[in-house]
Structures are given as structure tokens and as C-alpha cells.
Design a protein around this motif. Structure first.
Motif, PDB file in Angstrom:
ATOM      1  N   GLY A 195      17.933  60.609  37.259  1.00 23.99           N
ATOM      2  CA  GLY A 195      18.218  59.310  37.718  1.00 23.99           C
ATOM      3  C   GLY A 195      19.195  58.187  36.832  1.00 23.99           C
ATOM      4  N   THR A 196      18.510  58.397  35.918  1.00 22.61           N
ATOM      5  CA  THR A 196      18.950  57.147  34.323  1.00 22.61           C
ATOM      6  C   THR A 196      20.020  56.415  35.005  1.00 22.61           C
ATOM      7  N   LEU A 197      20.698  55.222  35.086  1.00 19.10           N
ATOM      8  CA  LEU A 197      21.516  54.628  35.349  1.00 19.10           C
ATOM      9  C   LEU A 197      21.940  54.528  34.080  1.00 19.10           C
ATOM     10  N   THR A 198      23.682  54.609  34.288  1.00 24.30           N
ATOM     11  CA  THR A 198      23.903  55.177  32.883  1.00 24.30           C
ATOM     12  C   THR A 198      25.415  54.144  32.897  1.00 24.30           C
ATOM     13  N   ALA A 199      26.580  54.263  34.154  1.00 25.69           N
ATOM     14  CA  ALA A 199      27.571  53.021  34.183  1.00 25.69           C
ATOM     15  C   ALA A 199      27.200  52.578  35.348  1.00 25.69           C
ATOM     16  N   VAL A 200      28.035  51.033  35.087  1.00 23.53           N
ATOM     17  CA  VAL A 200      28.157  50.216  36.550  1.00 23.53           C
ATOM     18  C   VAL A 200      29.560  49.257  36.313  1.00 23.53           C
ATOM     19  N   SER A 201      29.714  49.560  38.021  1.00 19.58           N
ATOM     20  CA  SER A 201      30.943  48.663  37.987  1.00 19.58           C
ATOM     21  C   SER A 201      30.801  47.920  39.009  1.00 19.58           C
ATOM     22  N   LEU A 202      30.958  46.745  38.908  1.00 20.94           N
ATOM     23  CA  LEU A 202      31.257  45.330  40.133  1.00 20.94           C
ATOM     24  C   LEU A 202      32.877  45.421  40.609  1.00 20.94           C
ATOM     25  N   THR A 203      32.393  45.573  41.884  1.00 19.68           N
ATOM     26  CA  THR A 203      34.714  46.011  42.486  1.00 19.68           C
ATOM     27  C   THR A 203      34.093  45.464  43.667  1.00 19.68           C
ATOM     28  N   ASP A 204      35.075  44.939  43.719  1.00 21.90           N
ATOM     29  CA  ASP A 204      36.056  43.581  44.915  1.00 21.90           C
ATOM     30  C   ASP A 204      36.703  44.708  45.824  1.00 21.90           C
ATOM     31  N   VAL A 205      36.789  44.853  47.483  1.00 21.23           N
ATOM     32  CA  VAL A 205      37.130  45.335  48.039  1.00 21.23           C
ATOM     33  C   VAL A 205      37.900  44.790  48.737  1.00 21.23           C
ATOM     34  N   LEU A 206      39.250  44.869  48.250  1.00 19.64           N
ATOM     35  CA  LEU A 206      41.002  44.142  48.877  1.00 19.64           C
ATOM     36  C   LEU A 206      41.399  44.868  50.045  1.00 19.64           C
ATOM     37  N   ASP A 207      42.448  43.938  50.609  1.00 22.80           N
ATOM     38  CA  ASP A 207      43.273  44.570  51.501  1.00 22.80           C
ATOM     39  C   ASP A 207      43.924  45.833  51.297  1.00 22.80           C
TER      40      ASP A 207
ATOM     41  N   GLY B 286      43.589  46.958  48.046  1.00 19.68           N
ATOM     42  CA  GLY B 286      42.760  48.844  46.762  1.00 19.68           C
ATOM     43  C   GLY B 286      41.175  48.176  46.551  1.00 19.68           C
ATOM     44  N   LEU B 287      41.098  48.506  45.593  1.00 18.27           N
ATOM     45  CA  LEU B 287      40.288  48.681  44.824  1.00 18.27           C
ATOM     46  C   LEU B 287      39.985  47.373  43.128  1.00 18.27           C
ATOM     47  N   SER B 288      39.700  46.338  43.224  1.00 18.72           N
ATOM     48  CA  SER B 288      39.641  45.777  41.538  1.00 18.72           C
ATOM     49  C   SER B 288      38.268  45.489  41.480  1.00 18.72           C
ATOM     50  N   MET B 289      38.622  46.263  40.120  1.00 22.45           N
ATOM     51  CA  MET B 289      37.245  46.599  39.049  1.00 22.45           C
ATOM     52  C   MET B 289      36.707  45.340  38.419  1.00 22.45           C
ATOM     53  N   VAL B 290      36.421  44.365  38.787  1.00 16.73           N
ATOM     54  CA  VAL B 290      36.173  42.885  38.242  1.00 16.73           C
ATOM     55  C   VAL B 290      35.501  42.927  36.820  1.00 16.73           C
ATOM     56  N   TYR B 291      34.158  43.802  36.682  1.00 20.23           N
ATOM     57  CA  TYR B 291      33.812  43.746  35.609  1.00 20.23           C
ATOM     58  C   TYR B 291      33.109  45.439  35.297  1.00 20.23           C
TER      59      TYR B 291
END
Length: 273
Positions: free
Chosen positions: A155-167, A169-174
Motif C-alpha cells: 500500500g505504499t504511495l508511489t506516485a501522484v497526479s493532480l488531474t483536471d477533467v476537461l470536456d 480530455g484529462l489535464s495533468m496539472v502536476y
């Protein structure tokens, strides 16, 4: 009942500061606030015109004599896996994806600090504390998700993406990840998984931010097939990355007034009464 005129977004320009991508250059950004009833529509419209979101601000490079930074997105239908990308998927098959609301956690912040200290110790975000991190994750006026990737066994957290959901597509903010697992190409893996999410949800694009010819930090983006760049007011397939350079020229960018005049705002802008 009293009606007021719709308030159109106001655009501003930042003061010049050292460019984080190309040495001996100064960057400048055109930006506007993202707030109110029309935030969702404005974010969708301006994202399609090369803007990016940072908390409640939308921005786009607007440097005086340089136009090297090009907004990039992947056309999901045109994308196909390379051999190296297939290997990346296999190396990270032990990870499981979980999507959550944009809420910051201590575990995320610890991973974020490890990532910055290892990869971007001299970057503009190097001094961010836990409160600033929480603001980056949580201060979003539009539909956003935190996509976490954790080890299936422990269960170790390995990676994270803050993602916006657009009309469209997906926008990988950071995004950030465990720097000790650099051989697993976690940054590439997250993009590949976002392409899969977009396919699953019927969204045509994955927005990656900016591709900068001549910048080693941004070179990885050109290795994705189906990549498109925003240039001259339209999206174009990136057929040959070598055909683009980072040459400076005093006429490489339009005056600010012309840039603002050419921005297409949503058809219907909310009014107040």
C-alpha cells in the motif's frame, strides 16, 4: 430585477523572471483569474488554446522574444505504445490506481518533498511547505481529481497526479513520484495510465503542459506518439521534433494586446442579477 453586464475575464502579464527551461532567457506569462460561475467553461475554452491551470489562475507563456514553449497534448486515438513504453507498463504492473477528490494528505506531502529534494531542489517550488502544498491540491474551482498509484502488496504511495477533467480530455496539472524508483520511469507510466483512463471514459486528449525544444527536462514528451502542439492558434501533430528549435527572434511573439484580442472566450458568459 436589475441586470448587470457580463464581466469578461481580465488578462495580465507577469514581470520577467529567469526561465526554468532554457538558460540565459527570461520568461513572462499571460494570465487570468479562474473563478465564479463561468470557471469550468473558461478552463475548458482556454485549455484548448494552450493555457494551463495553477490553482485559481490560468496562464500561458508570453515571452518578449521567445516562443519555444509549446502546449502539448496526446491524441488518444493516434497513440500507440513503443517497445520502451511496453516495458514501462510491465515494470509498474505491481501498482494500483486510486482516484480521489482533491484533498491533500500527509503521505502525499512526504512523497512530494522527497521528489522535490531529489529532482528539483533549486526549482521554484523547492520551499513549498505543507500549507502551500495543500493549497496547490485543494484550491481548484473546477472538476479535479488526485490520481494516486500505490504498491499492491504494502500500500505504499508511489506516485501522484493532480488531474483536471476537461470536456475533451484529462489535464495533468502536476505530478510527482518516488525518486528512488527512477529506473521504473514513473513519470512516463503515469502518462500512459492517463491515456488509458481517457480511453476508458471516451475522452480524446491528454494534456501534458508544455514541450520545450532544447530543454532536457521536457524532452520526454516528444517520445509519445500522437503528440500535438499548439502553435499559431491551432493544434498540429508533432511529426518531427527535430524540426522545432528554441531560436529567439524579436518577432516570434505577437504584442500582448493582439494575443488577448485573439483569445476565444466561451460563447455564453454568466450574468448576475
Amino acid at each position: 430585477m436589475r441586470h448587470t453586464l457580463p464581466i469578461a475575464p481580465q488578462f495580465y502579464v507577469t514581470a520577467p523572471q529567469p526561465c526554468p527551461y532554457l538558460a540565459d532567457r527570461m520568461e513572462r506569462k499571460l494570465f487570468t483569474a479562474l473563478q465564479g460561475q463561468g470557471a469550468e467553461r473558461l478552463n475548458n475554452s482556454l485549455s484548448q488554446q494552450g493555457f494551463r491551470r495553477s490553482q485559481n489562475v490560468l496562464y500561458r507563456p508570453s515571452c518578449a522574444d521567445c516562443s519555444a514553449c509549446l502546449s502539448a497534448r496526446i491524441d488518444v486515438k493516434a497513440f500507440s505504445l513503443s517497445r520502451g513504453q511496453r516495458r514501462t507498463l510491465k515494470r509498474n504492473a505491481h501498482l494500483t490506481r486510486r482516484a480521489t477528490s482533491p484533498w491533500a494528505t500527509d503521505e502525499q506531502f512526504d512523497l512530494f518533498r522527497s521528489y522535490l529534494d531529489s529532482r528539483h531542489a533549486d526549482g521554484g517550488m523547492a520551499d513549498m511547505d505543507v500549507f502551500e502544498f495543500a493549497a496547490m491540491i485543494e484550491e481548484t474551482p473546477i472538476r479535479s481529481r488526485v490520481i494516486e498509484y500505490a504498491d499492491q502488496e504494502n500500500g505504499t504511495l508511489t506516485a501522484v497526479s493532480l488531474t483536471d477533467v476537461l470536456d475533451d480530455g484529462l489535464s495533468m496539472v502536476y505530478s510527482f513520484y518516488d525518486p528512488d524508483q527512477h529506473r521504473n520511469s514513473l513519470g512516463t507510466y503515469m502518462i500512459l495510465d492517463h491515456i488509458e483512463i481517457a480511453r476508458e471514459t471516451g475522452l480524446p486528449y491528454v494534456y501534458l503542459g508544455y514541450w520545450v525544444p532544447g530543454s532536457p527536462k521536457m524532452g520526454y514528451k516528444s517520445r509519445f506518439s500522437g503528440l500535438e502542439i499548439y502553435r499559431g492558434g491551432a493544434w498540429h501533430p508533432l511529426d518531427n521534433p527535430e524540426s522545432h528549435d528554441a531560436a529567439r527572434h524579436p518577432l516570434s511573439t505577437d504584442p500582448i494586446a493582439e494575443q488577448v484580442a485573439n483569445i476565444q472566450l466561451p460563447d455564453r458568459w454568466p450574468t448576475t442579477s
